[in-house]
Design an enzyme around this catalytic site. Structure first.
Site, short mmCIF file in Angstrom:
data_model
loop_
_atom_site.label_atom_id
_atom_site.label_comp_id
_atom_site.label_asym_id
_atom_site.label_seq_id
_atom_site.Cartn_x
_atom_site.Cartn_y
_atom_site.Cartn_z
N HIS A 100 0.86 -1.20 0.00
CA HIS A 100 0.00 0.00 0.00
C HIS A 100 0.88 1.24 0.00
O HIS A 100 1.32 1.72 1.05
CB HIS A 100 -0.94 -0.03 1.22
CG HIS A 100 -1.99 1.04 1.19
ND1 HIS A 100 -3.34 0.77 1.33
CD2 HIS A 100 -1.90 2.38 1.03
CE1 HIS A 100 -4.03 1.90 1.26
NE2 HIS A 100 -3.18 2.90 1.09
N HIS B 106 1.16 4.96 -2.22
CA HIS B 106 0.67 5.88 -3.27
C HIS B 106 1.90 6.51 -3.93
O HIS B 106 2.66 7.21 -3.25
CB HIS B 106 -0.18 6.98 -2.66
CG HIS B 106 -1.44 6.50 -2.00
ND1 HIS B 106 -2.69 6.69 -2.55
CD2 HIS B 106 -1.66 5.82 -0.84
CE1 HIS B 106 -3.62 6.17 -1.75
NE2 HIS B 106 -3.01 5.63 -0.71
N ASP C 259 1.84 8.93 -5.92
CA ASP C 259 1.63 10.39 -5.88
C ASP C 259 1.69 10.93 -4.44
O ASP C 259 1.58 12.14 -4.24
CB ASP C 259 0.33 10.80 -6.59
CG ASP C 259 -0.84 9.84 -6.36
OD1 ASP C 259 -0.65 8.79 -5.71
OD2 ASP C 259 -1.96 10.13 -6.83
N GLY D 106 -9.48 8.58 -0.95
CA GLY D 106 -10.00 9.93 -0.73
C GLY D 106 -10.90 9.99 0.51
O GLY D 106 -10.71 9.23 1.46
N HIS E 286 -9.97 1.57 0.25
CA HIS E 286 -9.69 2.24 1.52
C HIS E 286 -10.98 2.23 2.35
O HIS E 286 -12.00 2.80 1.91
CB HIS E 286 -9.30 3.71 1.29
CG HIS E 286 -7.90 3.93 0.85
ND1 HIS E 286 -7.44 3.61 -0.40
CD2 HIS E 286 -6.83 4.50 1.50
CE1 HIS E 286 -6.15 3.95 -0.50
NE2 HIS E 286 -5.76 4.49 0.64
N GLU F 282 -10.76 3.49 7.82
CA GLU F 282 -9.65 4.39 8.17
C GLU F 282 -10.25 5.62 8.86
O GLU F 282 -10.02 5.84 10.05
CB GLU F 282 -8.87 4.80 6.91
CG GLU F 282 -7.74 5.79 7.18
CD GLU F 282 -7.17 6.41 5.89
OE1 GLU F 282 -7.88 6.48 4.88
OE2 GLU F 282 -6.00 6.88 5.95
N ASP G 243 1.84 3.68 2.90
CA ASP G 243 0.81 4.63 2.45
C ASP G 243 1.44 5.74 1.58
O ASP G 243 1.47 5.60 0.37
CB ASP G 243 0.03 5.21 3.62
CG ASP G 243 -1.42 5.56 3.27
OD1 ASP G 243 -1.86 5.18 2.17
OD2 ASP G 243 -2.11 6.19 4.08
N ASP G 244 1.89 6.82 2.20
CA ASP G 244 2.41 7.98 1.45
C ASP G 244 3.78 8.34 2.02
O ASP G 244 3.92 9.33 2.76
CB ASP G 244 1.46 9.18 1.64
CG ASP G 244 0.06 8.89 1.14
OD1 ASP G 244 -0.12 8.73 -0.07
OD2 ASP G 244 -0.86 8.82 1.98
N1 ADE Z 1 -4.84 9.10 -0.57
C1 ADE Z 1 -3.57 9.13 -0.17
N2 ADE Z 1 -3.45 8.66 1.09
C2 ADE Z 1 -4.69 8.32 1.48
C3 ADE Z 1 -5.24 7.79 2.67
N3 ADE Z 1 -4.48 7.50 3.74
N4 ADE Z 1 -6.57 7.58 2.73
C4 ADE Z 1 -7.36 7.88 1.69
N5 ADE Z 1 -6.89 8.37 0.53
C5 ADE Z 1 -5.58 8.60 0.44
ZN ZN Z 2 -3.75 4.86 1.10
#
Ligand code: ADE
Ligand code: ZN
Length: 321
Positions: A10, A12, A14, A168, A195, A198, A276-277
């Site tokens: 998981h 992203h 971007d 999102g 997703h 969360e 995640d990011d």
């Molecule tokens: N887009 C990027 N990170 C996210 C997250 N944690 N939850 C939902 N959308 C996302």
């Molecule tokens: Zn995510």
């Protein structure tokens, strides 16, 4: 432990744009940024303290997404994501992206964004030998109509995708709005991850499974509130893509010690550890294994179990097992 493959399911792409690349693209395209070097820019492009919620966390993407001024910039960040995966020692990574989100700031053609990302991933695979699976995202925050357009853009490269995800604003755009979109995804033979659980509760996870056909859940941490759902996830072998630091930074969980990952593993769920990011969060997978997971109360054997679960629920097997 070291014989297990290193896997991130998981991530992203971007949400993982290098600060140096943001600076460089900003200069190249004459985009004014709030900092002029790595140190002064960093606090604007990565989280320094928890955001009050998921939507506030997503606002942190503004500057990094804001430098995606053309398709070449999209190709570059996809390529660099594969290079980063190589540098982190990952054997297999599932990279996901939302073409609409990437296209928005500069009004790019979403199909051109998809093609550029696919090209960057292909180049990265060839250059670095990392196994990469690509997941297309429908951004729920733009509503159902845009999601159709986003799906259409993704489907121009359908054979290059492994799965489709929904990301999102989970609270204001529930899964039920996207039932027909995901029926199309399943008809096309693509995997589904969503997703859920969360920012919203266990009911959102039920919806992701029942209404969208999710085979895996992004985050899914609020399953802990519903024992019937816990049994269901375990019996159906529906995996959870957990992301510890992200959950603290989105204020989904107050601190590492309160994170439910350990309890989910102890209940026999197929929970995993992911980033995640990483760019936005200022972390990498090693940080999650070595610092975040112990802070969340996991002992070594539980971290190893989470890593074996990742092998088990990976969408592509590609000799990982
Ligand atoms: N887009 C990027 N990170 C996210 C997250 N944690 N939850 C939902 N959308 C996302
Ligand atoms: Zn995510």
């Amino acid at each position: 432990m070291e014989s297990l493959p290193k896997i991130d399911l998981h991530r992203h792409l971007d949400g993982n744009i290098r600060t140096a690349t943001i600076l460089d693209l900003g200069r190249q395209h004459g985009i004014e940024l709030p900092g002029t070097d790595l140190e002064s820019l960093r606090p604007y492009v990565s989280i320094t303290e928890p955001a009050p919620g998921l939507v506030a966390f997503l606002e942190k993407f503004r500057w990094s997404i804001g430098v995606l001024a053309d398709a070449e910039a999209c190709r570059r960040i996809a390529f660099e994501n594969v290079e980063d995966a190589k540098n982190e020692g990952l054997d297999y990574v599932e990279l996901r992206f939302s073409p609409w989100f990437m296209a928005e700031a500069h009004g790019l053609n979403p199909q051109a964004v998809v093609e550029a990302v696919v090209a960057g991933i292909d180049e990265g695979r060839a250059a670095f030998g990392v196994k990469v699976a690509l997941i297309g995202i429908l951004s729920r925050t733009y509503g159902e109509d845009v999601a159709w357009k986003e799906l259409e853009a993704l489907f121009t490269c359908r054979s290059r995708l492994t799965a489709v995800d929904l990301a999102g604003d989970e609270v204001n755009f529930p899964a039920g709005l996207f039932k027909k979109h995901f029926a199309r995804v399943r008809d096309a033979g693509l995997h589904v991850t969503v997703h859920a659980g969360e920012a919203a509760g266990a009911e959102s996870i039920w919806d992701a499974i029942r209404l969208l056909g999710a085979e895996r859940i992004g985050h899914g941490i609020r399953a802990i509130e519903d024992p019937v759902l816990m049994d269901f996830l375990r019996e159906r072998r529906i995996g959870l893509e957990c992301c510890l630091t992200s959950n603290i930074q989105t204020s989904s969980v107050p601190d590492y010690a309160s994170h439910p990952l350990r309890s989910l593993l102890e209940a026999g769920l197929l929970a995993t550890i992911n980033t995640d990011d990483p760019g936005i969060s200022g972390i990498d997978l090693d940080y999650e294994f070595r610092t975040a997971a112990p802070a969340a109360g996991l002992i070594g054997a539980q971290i190893e179990l989470a890593r074996r679960n990742a092998v088990e629920i990976a969408f592509e097997s590609w000799n990982l097992k």
